[in-house]
Write an enzyme that holds these catalytic residues in place. Structure first.
Site, PDB file in Angstrom:
ATOM      1  CB  CYS A 156      -4.897  11.120  11.604  1.00 48.89           C
ATOM      2  SG  CYS A 156      -4.277   9.565  11.522  1.00 48.89           S
ATOM      3  NE  ARG A 162      -0.003  10.246  10.531  1.00 48.41           N
ATOM      4  CZ  ARG A 162      -0.683   8.846   9.592  1.00 48.41           C
ATOM      5  NH1 ARG A 162      -1.921   8.998   9.445  1.00 48.41           N
ATOM      6  NH2 ARG A 162      -0.097   8.715   8.600  1.00 48.41           N
ATOM      7  NE  ARG A 221      -7.294   3.895   5.741  1.00 48.71           N
ATOM      8  CZ  ARG A 221      -6.759   4.861   5.793  1.00 48.71           C
ATOM      9  NH1 ARG A 221      -7.071   5.684   7.315  1.00 48.71           N
ATOM     10  NH2 ARG A 221      -6.247   5.925   5.727  1.00 48.71           N
ATOM     11  CE  LYS A 256      -2.024   1.768   3.749  1.00 49.02           C
ATOM     12  NZ  LYS A 256      -1.040   3.239   4.238  1.00 49.02           N
ATOM     13  CG  ASN A 257       2.337   2.602   3.662  1.00 50.35           C
ATOM     14  OD1 ASN A 257       0.876   3.352   3.344  1.00 50.35           O
ATOM     15  ND2 ASN A 257       2.315   2.518   4.760  1.00 50.35           N
ATOM     16  NE  ARG A 267      -1.234  12.336   7.679  1.00 50.39           N
ATOM     17  CZ  ARG A 267      -0.775  13.219   7.746  1.00 50.39           C
ATOM     18  NH1 ARG A 267      -1.565  14.276   8.708  1.00 50.39           N
ATOM     19  NH2 ARG A 267       0.700  13.554   7.403  1.00 50.39           N
ATOM     20  CB  ILE A 277       6.418   7.148  15.201  1.00 47.24           C
ATOM     21  CG1 ILE A 277       7.610   5.816  14.492  1.00 47.24           C
ATOM     22  CG2 ILE A 277       6.144   7.770  14.026  1.00 47.24           C
ATOM     23  CD1 ILE A 277       9.211   6.364  14.544  1.00 47.24           C
ATOM     24  CG  ASP A 330       2.833   1.049   9.731  1.00 47.32           C
ATOM     25  OD1 ASP A 330       2.177   1.971  10.435  1.00 47.32           O
ATOM     26  OD2 ASP A 330       2.564   2.028   8.512  1.00 47.32           O
TER      27      ASP A 330
END
Ligand code: EPU
Length: 426
Positions: A118, A123, A406, A22-23, A94, A336, A314
């Protein structure tokens, strides 16, 4: 609203195909804005965030077309393009802020909604703005939008040295894309080193960009006047692979992950091995693979989330689910994001013993969780609750599963394929 019903207690056995990341796919879809020629991506995962990004690009006038079984997508950003990202789309994702760099670089202007709050923290996007300003953009924030244009008299962004206050993944991606078409050289210091950034850089190089040092914290980009089309395969999703590793470690069993890149998951794999899971990695005719084997209750492991190559934020929630039913006590520190423990209260509803204090959660492993109704609050929290449900006694209902959709490509089908008792209902 869709929910998942999971009946826990089954060991997992079989094979899972890991999808594209995804990223990586999200910035790579945006990179198509950098050229007027068609760009083809393969291995694009079927996710709601990808659909949202496609909708945003459609809104701007990019022609997009999917093809084939293997996640093929062609994007063609021929003129004219409307360089605007409206609030309605940005507020749901985002990562929409990733259009800012490419739009400024190719069209010299952009109007992009501020993403707003978020679930996992505030963020902000101040670093994105600071970096673009260093490259000669003038950016005003008005009516909830970043309104950006080139400084008076300039036809292109200007190469610059950009050192962000903290390591930012999408910030680095925005600067990288912007710098490919800037005039002169850009040096990104304190750059994020995630594999998704290296993958984006490879795609940009295939489009004609001049980039060196990607995958390290110092990236050099020599701007070029134009980029051309390319075909690029999206790298495998290390977080999806890590999620399946944790699921099998928790339930017990043996599963082969096809296309999983172990070299992108060292920090997680080290912890899983210390916990007592067996993980083997290699390559065969089918490409990269990982094989995970676990006999069930492992040893709880403490860890601290940090930027790549450290333990990924994550994966924090999913590993915590594993710790909940392990032997011993573990301290988990999230460095983070300020608010990424929302899964904790839901896990406590399943019987887990977890105490949080600011950035720290202390998990005392217990023998068994017991099924209950829990609510997904963000993407990775949802995945952690699915893992908890797979090991809980009896039935677990995970509500608000749209968060999972998502970012996970057919997660429940994949889990069912390796023996989980899991179904979706309304
Ligand atoms: N930050 C700022 N100002 C900025 C940018 C970042 O203060 O302008 C702060 C953030 O608030 C955060 C830290 O810096 O505390 C790091 O944020 P980063 O910018 O690296 O996060 P991101 O780029 O918005 C990406 C992933 C996230 C992942 C983080 C960290 C994408 C599309 N998203 O977000 O993925 O958690 O990096 O690795 O790449 C997910 O997939 O579930 C997910 C949330």
């Amino acid at each position: 609203m869709d929910k998942l019903r999971i009946t826990g207690g089954r060991a997992l056995h079989g094979e899972v195909n890991i999808s594209g990341a995804k990223n990586a796919a999200l910035p790579e879809l945006c990179a198509a804005l950098l050229t007027s020629e068609p760009v083809t991506l393969t291995n694009v995962p079927r996710l709601r965030d990808v659909a949202t990004m496609r909708q945003l690009l459609d809104h701007m006038g990019v022609q997009t077309q999917t093809h084939g079984e293997r996640g093929g997508m062609t994007l063609h950003a021929a003129d004219p393009i409307n360089p605007e990202a409206p609030y309605e789309l940005v507020k749901t994702m985002r990562a929409s802020v990733l259009v800012l760099g490419p739009l400024l670089a190719r069209f010299g202007r952009a109007r992009v909604s501020l993403p707003g709050g978020c679930a996992i923290g505030s963020r902000p996007v101040d670093q994105h703005i600071k970096g673009m300003q260093a490259m000669g953009a003038e950016i005003l924030v008005e009516h909830g939008y970043m309104v950006a244009q080139l400084a008076h008299g300039k036809k292109r962004l200007q190469g610059a040295r950009i050192a962000t206050d903290m390591v930012t993944v999408t910030g680095t991606e925005n600067f990288l894309m912007a710098a490919t078409l800037a005039e002169g050289e850009t040096l990104l210091e304190n750059a994020a080193q995630e594999p998704e950034i290296a993958d984006l850089a490879e795609m940009l190089i295939a489009m004609g960009a001049k980039i060196e040092g990607h995958g390290t914290s110092r990236i050099h980009i020599q701007g070029v006047e134009r980029l051309h089309g390319c075909t690029h395969q999206v790298v495998a999703d290390r977080i999806e692979a890590g999620t399946f590793l944790c699921a099998v470690a928790a339930t017990g069993g043996e599963v082969l992950l096809r296309h999983g890149r172990a070299d992108h998951l060292d920090a997680v794999i080290d912890k899983l091995r210390e916990a007592g899971a067996h993980i083997e990695a290699g390559q065969d005719d089918g490409g990269d693979f990982m094989r995970v084997r676990s006999s069930g209750r492992l040893k709880a492991q403490g860890f601290r989330t940090t930027e790549y190559p450290g333990f990924p934020t994550d994966m924090q929630a999913q590993f915590m689910a594993l710790n909940c039913i392990s032997h011993g006590t573990a301290k988990v520190t999230e460095t983070i994001f300020e608010n990424r423990f929302m899964h904790v209260n839901e896990m406590v509803r399943l019987g887990a013993k977890i105490q949080t204090d600011g950035k720290v959660a202390v998990v005392e492993g217990i023998e068994k969780l017991s099924g209950a109704t829990v609510m997904a609050t963000d993407l990775r929290a949802s995945a952690s609750l699915v893992i908890a449900g797979l090991v809980a006694e009896g039935e677990t209902i995970v509500d608000r599963i749209y968060h999972l959709d998502r970012g996970y490509d057919q997660m429940e089908e994949k889990l069912r394929g390796i023996g989980a008792n899991i179904e979706r209902f309304k």
